[in-house]
Write an enzyme that holds these catalytic residues in place. Structure first.
Site, PDB file in Angstrom:
ATOM      1  N   ASP A   1      -6.090   0.552  11.009  1.00 13.03           N
ATOM      2  CA  ASP A   1      -6.251   1.913  11.499  1.00 13.03           C
ATOM      3  C   ASP A   1      -5.679   2.973  10.545  1.00 13.03           C
ATOM      4  OD1 ASP A   1      -7.518   3.343  13.599  1.00 13.03           O
ATOM      5  OD2 ASP A   1      -5.530   4.032  14.211  1.00 13.03           O
TER       6      ASP A   1
ATOM      7  N   HIS B   1      -6.099   2.927   7.196  1.00 14.18           N
ATOM      8  CA  HIS B   1      -7.247   3.241   6.332  1.00 14.18           C
ATOM      9  C   HIS B   1      -8.284   4.078   7.098  1.00 14.18           C
ATOM     10  CE1 HIS B   1      -5.950  -0.843   4.677  1.00 14.18           C
ATOM     11  NE2 HIS B   1      -5.812  -0.071   3.625  1.00 14.18           N
TER      12      HIS B   1
ATOM     13  N   GLN C   1      -2.816  -4.033 -10.912  1.00 14.55           N
ATOM     14  CA  GLN C   1      -1.583  -3.526 -10.300  1.00 14.55           C
ATOM     15  C   GLN C   1      -0.729  -4.624  -9.685  1.00 14.55           C
ATOM     16  OE1 GLN C   1      -3.995  -1.039  -7.624  1.00 14.55           O
ATOM     17  NE2 GLN C   1      -2.608  -1.609  -5.979  1.00 14.55           N
TER      18      GLN C   1
ATOM     19  N   LYS D   1       2.050   6.615   3.527  1.00 15.24           N
ATOM     20  CA  LYS D   1       2.685   5.292   3.591  1.00 15.24           C
ATOM     21  C   LYS D   1       3.160   4.851   2.194  1.00 15.24           C
ATOM     22  CE  LYS D   1       3.233   0.818   4.454  1.00 15.24           C
ATOM     23  NZ  LYS D   1       2.653   0.164   3.328  1.00 15.24           N
ATOM     24  N   ASP D   2       2.305   5.080   1.193  1.00 15.01           N
ATOM     25  CA  ASP D   2       2.649   4.762  -0.198  1.00 15.01           C
ATOM     26  C   ASP D   2       3.017   6.082  -0.876  1.00 15.01           C
ATOM     27  OD1 ASP D   2       1.722   1.775  -0.376  1.00 15.01           O
ATOM     28  OD2 ASP D   2       0.190   2.839   0.740  1.00 15.01           O
TER      29      ASP D   2
ATOM     30  N   ARG E   1      -0.440  -6.090   4.566  1.00 12.21           N
ATOM     31  CA  ARG E   1       0.483  -7.212   4.347  1.00 12.21           C
ATOM     32  C   ARG E   1       1.227  -7.614   5.621  1.00 12.21           C
ATOM     33  NH1 ARG E   1       1.045  -4.783  -1.147  1.00 12.21           N
ATOM     34  NH2 ARG E   1       0.344  -6.384  -2.614  1.00 12.21           N
TER      35      ARG E   1
HETATM   36  P1  AMP Z   1      -4.188  -0.188   0.359  1.00  9.78           P
HETATM   37  O1  AMP Z   1      -5.476  -0.788   0.808  1.00  9.78           O
HETATM   38  O2  AMP Z   1      -2.982  -0.807   0.977  1.00  9.78           O
HETATM   39  O3  AMP Z   1      -4.101  -0.020  -1.139  1.00  9.78           O
HETATM   40  O4  AMP Z   1      -4.177   1.293   0.934  1.00  9.78           O
HETATM   41  C1  AMP Z   1      -5.251   2.155   0.713  1.00  9.78           C
HETATM   42  C2  AMP Z   1      -4.879   3.543   1.181  1.00  9.78           C
HETATM   43  O5  AMP Z   1      -4.558   3.504   2.562  1.00  9.78           O
HETATM   44  C3  AMP Z   1      -3.641   4.102   0.463  1.00  9.78           C
HETATM   45  O6  AMP Z   1      -3.843   5.490   0.211  1.00  9.78           O
HETATM   46  C4  AMP Z   1      -2.564   3.881   1.469  1.00  9.78           C
HETATM   47  O7  AMP Z   1      -1.474   4.784   1.343  1.00  9.78           O
HETATM   48  C5  AMP Z   1      -3.307   4.123   2.770  1.00  9.78           C
HETATM   49  N1  AMP Z   1      -2.593   3.491   3.886  1.00  9.78           N
HETATM   50  C6  AMP Z   1      -2.181   2.191   3.972  1.00  9.78           C
HETATM   51  N2  AMP Z   1      -1.493   1.997   5.122  1.00  9.78           N
HETATM   52  C7  AMP Z   1      -1.459   3.198   5.761  1.00  9.78           C
HETATM   53  C8  AMP Z   1      -0.879   3.658   6.992  1.00  9.78           C
HETATM   54  N3  AMP Z   1      -0.197   2.852   7.786  1.00  9.78           N
HETATM   55  N4  AMP Z   1      -1.043   4.955   7.322  1.00  9.78           N
HETATM   56  C9  AMP Z   1      -1.729   5.803   6.505  1.00  9.78           C
HETATM   57  N5  AMP Z   1      -2.297   5.429   5.339  1.00  9.78           N
HETATM   58  C10 AMP Z   1      -2.163   4.157   4.967  1.00  9.78           C
END
Ligand code: AMP
Length: 283
Positions: free
Chosen positions: A39, A41, A65, A154-155, A192
């Site tokens: 949710d 994403h 990365q 989050k990041d 994760r």
């Molecule tokens: P990732 O697939 O983990 O590389 O994340 C892709 C994008 O989704 C990045 O911009 C993350 O910061 C964002 N994202 C991941 N988890 C969350 C979350 N819990 N709340 C908001 N955005 C998130």
């Protein structure tokens, strides 16, 4: 069942699909992801849609990365479920290149970073990470030429690195940060989190809870270092091995001596079992 978005897997297919999207003068946002969509994403997608943007979601587990010791091979890959989720939202296009398309034979370039990328936070523990992120995000921006790009708070360090890069390299798009989506108990959603055992999952919300406690104490006038030290003790006591738990300037990520040097962001990274979690909040 709502219709799944088209999936482009080659650059010519991507460009054809983007031309079609733009033929009606649409403004386009990219939502870069590594898949295993949750949710968090989906909230990035919805935020773009609320701003009237068509949405391209990229799904690419970026080898550049990950360090050799990290979870590239085992990172969750759930393309079918991802496409079903994006179908329910009406996302317009999925860009899912293979590693060979993204990094063809002879690929030899990398974006070099300074500033928030060398803040001594994630970069201390994952020295290859932001170079890999910036390079792939720079490529995604050039491949898609979006008007906006959505990134999660989050990041947080990543959001600052990408914003800085887009500004410094004159990339013509707006980088939009989106607040962190959490479970009811405060745990930040993350692809994760599936690695967590039941016991670890029960303990994991201590990260968010402790940051909230520390933020409240700082707002009430407590001194920075002792409050952070107490917070670290609580997190370690719960079973985490802490990489860092720090207060930084919310924009530059520079160290601060007191909350008066703010705006302040609290940032944490810690391992429980084999899972490394990160989180942050405004103080
Ligand atoms: P990732 O697939 O983990 O590389 O994340 C892709 C994008 O989704 C990045 O911009 C993350 O910061 C964002 N994202 C991941 N988890 C969350 C979350 N819990 N709340 C908001 N955005 C998130």
């Amino acid at each position: 069942m709502p219709k799944r978005p088209p999936v482009a897997r080659t650059l010519p297919a991507l460009h054809r699909a983007l031309d079609k999207l733009r033929s009606r003068k649409a403004q386009v946002a990219i939502v870069p992801t590594m898949g295993a969509l949750h949710d968090g994403h989906l909230t990035l997608v919805r935020t773009a849609q609320r701003r009237g943007l068509k949405v391209v979601v990229s799904i690419f587990v970026n080898p550049a990365q990950f360090a050799p010791s990290e979870d590239f091979a085992s990172y969750p890959r759930t393309m079918d479920a991802d496409l079903d989720k994006l179908a329910t939202l009406g996302a317009n296009l999925v860009w899912a290149p293979t590693v060979d398309v993204m990094y063809p034979e002879g690929f030899a370039s990398r974006i070099a970073l300074d500033g928030p990328a060398v803040a001594d936070l994630e970069d201390r523990f994952r020295p290859h990470f932001f170079g890999g992120v910036a390079t792939v995000v720079g490529k995604l921006f050039n491949q898609c030429r979006p008007d906006a790009a959505m990134f999660g708070e989050k990041d947080y360090q990543q959001l600052k690195v990408v914003s800085r890069m887009a500004q410094d390299l004159d990339m013509r798009l707006k980088v939009i940060g989106v607040p962190t989506v959490r479970e009811k108990d405060g745990l930040a959603l993350s692809s994760r989190n599936v690695y967590l055992s039941q016991d670890e999952r029960r303990v994991a919300p201590v990260l968010h809870r402790t940051m909230k406690d520390v933020a409240a104490k700082l707002r009430a006038g407590a001194e920075l270092e002792p409050v952070l030290a107490d917070g670290r003790a609580v997190i370690a006591e719960a079973g985490f091995a802490i990489d860092y738990f720090e207060a930084r300037h919310a924009e530059t990520l520079a160290p601060i001596a007191s909350i008066k040097d703010g705006p302040v962001r609290l940032l944490v990274a810690a391992k429980i079992g084999r899972t490394r979690l990160i989180d942050n909040i405004k103080a």
